[in-house]
Every structure is written in structure tokens, then in C-alpha cells.
Design a protein around this motif. Structure first.
Motif, PDB file in Angstrom:
ATOM      1  N   LYS A  21       0.856  -1.179   0.000  1.00 42.92           N
ATOM      2  CA  LYS A  21       0.000   0.000   0.000  1.00 42.92           C
ATOM      3  C   LYS A  21       0.896   1.235   0.000  1.00 42.92           C
ATOM      4  CE  LYS A  21      -3.705   2.186   2.533  1.00 42.92           C
ATOM      5  NZ  LYS A  21      -4.496   2.191   3.753  1.00 42.92           N
ATOM      6  N   ARG A  22       0.680   2.125  -0.929  1.00 44.39           N
ATOM      7  CA  ARG A  22       1.490   3.334  -1.017  1.00 44.39           C
ATOM      8  C   ARG A  22       1.007   4.348   0.006  1.00 44.39           C
ATOM      9  NH1 ARG A  22       2.702   5.598  -6.666  1.00 44.39           N
ATOM     10  NH2 ARG A  22       4.311   6.503  -5.397  1.00 44.39           N
ATOM     11  N   ARG A  23       1.946   5.010   0.609  1.00 43.25           N
ATOM     12  CA  ARG A  23       1.606   6.037   1.592  1.00 43.25           C
ATOM     13  C   ARG A  23       1.214   7.314   0.885  1.00 43.25           C
ATOM     14  NH1 ARG A  23       6.197   5.286   6.214  1.00 43.25           N
ATOM     15  NH2 ARG A  23       5.548   3.219   6.826  1.00 43.25           N
ATOM     16  N   GLN A  24       0.371   8.072   1.552  1.00 46.35           N
ATOM     17  CA  GLN A  24      -0.101   9.340   1.015  1.00 46.35           C
ATOM     18  C   GLN A  24       0.816  10.467   1.473  1.00 46.35           C
ATOM     19  OE1 GLN A  24      -3.580  10.084  -0.199  1.00 46.35           O
ATOM     20  NE2 GLN A  24      -3.833   7.946  -0.698  1.00 46.35           N
ATOM     21  N   LEU A  25       0.907  11.521   0.686  1.00 50.03           N
ATOM     22  CA  LEU A  25       1.647  12.706   1.081  1.00 50.03           C
ATOM     23  C   LEU A  25       0.873  13.370   2.204  1.00 50.03           C
ATOM     24  CD1 LEU A  25       4.065  14.574   0.458  1.00 50.03           C
ATOM     25  CD2 LEU A  25       2.491  15.908  -0.936  1.00 50.03           C
ATOM     26  N   GLN A  26       1.527  13.560   3.347  1.00 52.49           N
ATOM     27  CA  GLN A  26       0.844  14.110   4.515  1.00 52.49           C
ATOM     28  C   GLN A  26       1.608  15.296   5.066  1.00 52.49           C
ATOM     29  OE1 GLN A  26       0.042  11.291   7.563  1.00 52.49           O
ATOM     30  NE2 GLN A  26      -1.062   9.916   6.229  1.00 52.49           N
ATOM     31  N   THR A  27       0.862  16.160   5.745  1.00 53.77           N
ATOM     32  CA  THR A  27       1.448  17.250   6.500  1.00 53.77           C
ATOM     33  C   THR A  27       1.185  16.946   7.964  1.00 53.77           C
ATOM     34  OG1 THR A  27       0.999  18.787   4.707  1.00 53.77           O
ATOM     35  CG2 THR A  27       1.441  19.735   6.877  1.00 53.77           C
ATOM     36  N   TYR A  70       5.914  11.524   2.808  1.00 51.81           N
ATOM     37  CA  TYR A  70       5.208  10.247   2.775  1.00 51.81           C
ATOM     38  C   TYR A  70       5.553   9.487   4.056  1.00 51.81           C
ATOM     39  CZ  TYR A  70       4.559  11.433  -2.112  1.00 51.81           C
ATOM     40  OH  TYR A  70       4.212  12.062  -3.272  1.00 51.81           O
ATOM     41  N   ASP A  72       4.286   8.277   8.337  1.00 48.67           N
ATOM     42  CA  ASP A  72       3.228   7.965   9.284  1.00 48.67           C
ATOM     43  C   ASP A  72       3.359   8.947  10.447  1.00 48.67           C
ATOM     44  OD1 ASP A  72       1.215   6.689  10.703  1.00 48.67           O
ATOM     45  OD2 ASP A  72       2.583   5.211  11.563  1.00 48.67           O
TER      46      ASP A  72
END
Length: 153
Positions: A21-27, A70, A72
Motif C-alpha cells: 500500500k502506497r503512503r499518502q503525502l501528509q502534513t 510520505y 506515518d
């Protein structure tokens, strides 16, 4: 089991492999106390080398660190706490305009930066105390909207 089932299992590429599962770009916004330039440097270096981090920005006066990448959020908080030895938490504040009752007991925080209040757990539920039926009866008895309120008025 037929011949076609056996042949299809032999040429099935997805069998035994897990799809990543690819991680999403997060702030990720984090609250950590920074007193001096040394603290700022230590906080910045604690997450800069982390895999997936694109950029790190600091606001020392607000004690705020913003990490974009990207990653957690829980891993970023854990790594920063481990590497710096400081108390680290996710940014607990929201802008003043977002909250319905900013001066309620669970929302208002003296330590919050200007223009921010503490994030309420459930925005649909008001933090104010609910009035009992007797209180409602007495407050509406002398209301201008109630035509049968009081003859004396």
C-alpha cells in the motif's frame, strides 16, 4: 481440480505476493518545546533523515514543527520524542473560527498560541453544559418570544 485451474495457478503472478500500500503525502504538525537554537537544530535533525520526509519547517515561537512527506504521523512523533528526549505531541490546536464555542471549558486553553484554541474531540457535540428542564422552563417563562409567558410583563 481441472487442467485449466492447475495451469492458471502456475501462471498467476499475484499468488503469494502481498500488494504494498502506497503512503499518502501528509502534513504532520507537531507541538514540541524549543527554547534555543540548539533545541531547534536537534528537533530538525531528528526528522530530516527519516525516510519519506520531504521538508521540515519550524515555528519556534509557537513551538510548532511541520513535517511534509510520505510518512506515518505516529512514527514521526515517536522518532522525535526518542531522538530529542522532549515531550512531543501532535498539534492539539485549531483556528479560533472553526470552533462553535471557543470559550467553553474543554476548548479554551491559556497556553494556546494567539488565534488558536484546543481541538474538541467531537465537533458536533457542544462543550457547554446542557440545561435541565426546570431551568429551561424558568428562562422561557419570561421570554419575549413566549406569548403566554407572564401577565405582569
Amino acid at each position: 481440480m481441472g487442467v485449466l485451474d492447475h495451469v492458471s495457478e502456475m501462471f498467476d503472478c499475484s499468488h503469494g505476493h502481498k500488494i504494498k500500500k502506497r503512503r499518502q503525502l501528509q502534513t504532520v504538525e507537531i507541538k514540541v518545546k524549543m527554547d534555543c537554537e540548539g533545541c531547534e537544530r536537534k528537533v530538525r535533525r531528528s526528522v530530516e533523515g527519516m525516510k519519506g520526509v520531504s521538508s521540515v519547517s519550524l515555528e519556534p515561537k509557537a513551538h510548532k514543527v511541520t513535517v511534509v512527506g510520505y510518512v506515518d504521523p505516529n512514527k514521526v512523533v515517536a522518532r522525535m520524542a526518542h531522538r530529542t528526549g522532549k515531550k512531543v505531541e501532535l498539534w492539539p490546536y485549531v483556528p479560533y473560527d472553526v470552533v462553535a464555542h471557543p470559550y467553553a471549558a474543554g476548548v479554551y486553553d491559556k497556553k494556546a498560541p494567539s488565534g488558536y484554541v484546543r481541538r474538541a474531540d467531537d465537533p458536533g457535540v457542544s462543550q457547554l453544559a446542557r440545561a435541565s428542564s426546570t431551568e429551561v422552563r424558568y428562562t422561557t417563562a419570561f421570554s419575549d418570544e413566549n406569548p403566554a409567558a407572564c401577565v405582569v410583563m
